[in-house]
Write a protein that holds these residues in place. Structure first.
Motif, PDB file in Angstrom:
ATOM      1  N   GLU B 195       0.830  -1.200   0.000  1.00 53.81           N
ATOM      2  CA  GLU B 195       0.000   0.000   0.000  1.00 53.81           C
ATOM      3  C   GLU B 195       0.867   1.253   0.000  1.00 53.81           C
ATOM      4  O   GLU B 195       0.575   2.225  -0.702  1.00 53.81           O
ATOM      5  CB  GLU B 195      -0.967  -0.027   1.191  1.00 53.81           C
ATOM      6  CG  GLU B 195      -2.258  -0.740   0.811  1.00 53.81           C
ATOM      7  CD  GLU B 195      -3.022  -1.282   1.992  1.00 53.81           C
ATOM      8  OE1 GLU B 195      -2.587  -1.100   3.147  1.00 53.81           O
ATOM      9  OE2 GLU B 195      -4.067  -1.921   1.749  1.00 53.81           O
ATOM     10  N   LYS B 198       2.188   1.796  -3.389  1.00 50.86           N
ATOM     11  CA  LYS B 198       1.143   2.290  -4.278  1.00 50.86           C
ATOM     12  C   LYS B 198       0.966   3.798  -4.100  1.00 50.86           C
ATOM     13  O   LYS B 198       0.842   4.548  -5.074  1.00 50.86           O
ATOM     14  CB  LYS B 198      -0.166   1.569  -3.935  1.00 50.86           C
ATOM     15  CG  LYS B 198      -1.142   1.451  -5.077  1.00 50.86           C
ATOM     16  CD  LYS B 198      -2.239   0.491  -4.633  1.00 50.86           C
ATOM     17  CE  LYS B 198      -3.485   0.657  -5.433  1.00 50.86           C
ATOM     18  NZ  LYS B 198      -4.584  -0.146  -4.843  1.00 50.86           N
ATOM     19  N   SER B 207       5.986  -2.966  -8.164  1.00 47.33           N
ATOM     20  CA  SER B 207       5.977  -3.589  -6.836  1.00 47.33           C
ATOM     21  C   SER B 207       6.230  -5.089  -6.931  1.00 47.33           C
ATOM     22  O   SER B 207       6.793  -5.673  -6.012  1.00 47.33           O
ATOM     23  CB  SER B 207       4.702  -3.276  -6.046  1.00 47.33           C
ATOM     24  OG  SER B 207       3.568  -3.370  -6.833  1.00 47.33           O
TER      25      SER B 207
END
Lengths: 268, 297
Positions: B195, B198, B207
């Motif tokens: 997260e 992101k 990622s």
């Protein structure tokens, strides 16, 4: 994730899942159809299951092979779990320099290909009159570095204050293992059980080497024998494959969750 | 205090208990793995049938490289290794990282379906694939119906297509198995790492390559070593899918060793020398993989 990407992910996973399940679905379909219908490419369940069962049991000694496979695999699983879990526990809980060194030597055994030990083992077992016997089936793989390592990893999370308390209460070292460790490590045992039962049930090369007597053969050997004729009856063949697969699929579904947990422990 | 000399100290007592606990397993491995391994080494320098063995020096080792069937088997094992293992491991990695996504539903269902092939025995799936790819098998029926073929193609009767069928079968059987290893490895990675990446603007690809692969490195190494080891020892598929044929074109080393030991006139010495080549290959490849995998970057 955007909607488009999500859709792609679902589509991909669905395709892979269908490919994974389809051969097994086809196997079940074939087991319920006549060989001619299988060769015509039918993909729906037929009505020839009982006919196939009758023919398979009449032509092959399925009961013997199935009984042998259960006998070998269950005895193997029981003894193997006992021997390897005690060893893994011993290596971790009482570890010192000497034991760690023994462990690293044992791990080397993982690298030894079975083909390299097969011939001397065959000669050893035939002079010890262990061919065609349960003991002959299980002895080479009762103790495996992989299982010992798995139990050693899981013993790492076994709290040492429980052991101290148990010792103060006067429990012997074996009682601590049996009464404290064993019940708390259920998921490791379940994973080890799945792995050991499946590999025992599915093993083929070693039984093929030592089980020359028709009364000692295993279910995978029976399936392999069925393919050796010139004409293959697909209905009967796939029924035999189905019979050979059901036990491992049941074990797999019963223990799936704990298997994943147990592997997680081993990978950590 | 007269007793203290006879009695062991608490530490010694525990150490002794430890030795007792691990002795059965260690003895079994010594007798069932290490002893036969040493016997096979001696055997590999001998020749003869049954109990009448004679020392021959290294002739067995010279012979195997002049034996066209063994050279073919060696090549086959490497073809399977080089093509199948990377495809399988990459697919497993992609599937695992897809199934690790928190937004996706039905994950349990997908995971079970993809892992299901592992529940079938090696003989069973080999026989299933052999039937599917038979001349009158389902694959040919579908290809004829689609108009791609006019008559059934003998997939298992031609060397290259037979090898491809073996590779497809292996990928089908083992991808889910490796995926489970990666999934458990991924569970050890905090989801918040993804997260955070992101939020910092990393694409899913970034990622995957910057977070997933580096953090899964130990697991990838483990699966790579296991698959290499397994592929060099292939036996069940070669016997039951193609029976090594056509004309030994798809035979594996273990299959040929079995034939030399138990099917033809038994030549245990020669078979043992070939098995030692597998042992050396497994050891060398594992060593290389460990060296490459351990590099810090």
């Amino acid at each position: 994730m955007t909607k488009g990407k999500k859709f792609l992910a679902y589509a991909f996973l669905t395709v892979v899942s269908v490919i994974s399940v389809f051969p097994l679905y086809w196997m079940m379909v074939a087991a319920t159809n006549k060989s001619v219908d299988v060769s015509r490419g039918t993909l729906i369940f037929g009505t020839a299951l009982f006919d196939n069962v009758k023919k398979l049991f009449a032509s092959q000694n399925v009961a013997t092979a199935l009984g042998n496979s259960f006998k070998y695999s269950i005895i193997m699983t029981f003894i193997s779990l006992l021997v390897c879990s005690i060893a893994g526990y011993g290596f971790e809980v009482f570890h010192d320099k000497a034991k760690d060194r023994v462990m690293s030597v044992i791990l080397l055994a993982m690298m030894v290909p079975f083909a390299a030990t097969m011939i001397p083992l065959y000669r050893m077992f035939s002079s010890a009159r262990l061919l065609n016997s349960t003991l002959g089936f299980i002895l080479p793989t009762i103790s495996t570095p992989f299982l010992i390592m798995m139990f050693r990893q899981s013993a790492r999370s076994f709290p040492s204050d429980i052991m101290e308390a148990a010792r103060l209460d006067g429990l012997s070292e074996f009682q601590i293992f049996y009464r404290m460790f064993l019940p708390t490590m259920r998921s490791t045992y379940a994973a080890a059980m799945t792995i050991t039962f499946m590999s025992a049930w599915n093993s083929y090369l070693w039984p093929k080497v030592i089980m020359s007597d028709a009364n000692s053969i295993t279910m995978p050997m029976l399936v392999a024998n069925l393919t050796e004729g010139y004409v293959t009856d697909y209905g009967i063949l796939m029924l035999a494959v189905l019979v050979c697969t059901i036990p491992t699929v049941i074990v797999f579904f019963l223990l799936q969750r704990s298997f994943a947990e147990g592997i997680t422990g081993a990978v950590k | 205090m007269g007793n203290s000399k006879k009695k062991l100290s608490l530490g010694q007592k525990q150490s002794l208990a430890g030795w007792i606990f691990l002795t059965p397993a260690v003895i079994l491995i010594a007798i069932m793995s290490f002893l036969p391994m040493i016997q096979a080494l001696f055997l590999s320098f001998q020749t003869g049938i049954g109990a009448a063995m004679k020392w021959t020096g290294g002739t067995n080792y010279v012979r195997m490289f002049k034996d066209p069937v063994f050279v073919q088997a060696l090549k086959n094992n490497f073809i399977y290794l080089i093509i199948q293992v990377p495809i399988m491991l990459i697919s497993a990695l992609v599937l695992a990282s897809l199934l690790n996504n928190k937004d996706l539903r039905f994950k349990g269902l997908f995971r079970t379906a993809i892992f299901l092939p592992c529940a079938t025995s090696l003989v069973s799936y080999a026989v299933i694939f052999r039937s599917l790819f038979a001349v009158d098998g389902l694959v040919n029926i579908v290809l004829i119906k689609l108009g791609i073929l006019s008559t059934g193609y003998n997939f298992l009767g031609h060397p290259n297509s037979a090898r491809i069928v073996i590779i497809l079968a292996l990928i089908w059987r083992w991808t889910g198995y490796n995926m489970v290893f990666y999934l458990s490895g991924l569970q050890n990675i905090e989801y918040s790492v993804y997260e955070a990446a992101k939020i910092d603007g990393a694409s899913p690809f970034q990622s995957f390559f910057r977070i997933t692969i580096p953090l899964l490195k130990p697991t990838i190494l483990l699966t790579a070593i296991m698959s290499t080891n397994g592929t060099l020892q292939l036996f069940d598929e070669s016997v039951n899918l193609t029976n090594g044929g056509p004309a030994n074109a798809t035979i594996t080393m273990s299959h040929y060793i079995y034939n030399v030991s138990f099917k033809y006139v038994p030549n245990f010495g020669y078979a043992a020398s070939m098995s030692y080549l597998i042992l050396i290959l497994v050891a060398v490849l594992a060593f290389i993989q460990l060296k490459v995998g351990d590099k810090r970057d």
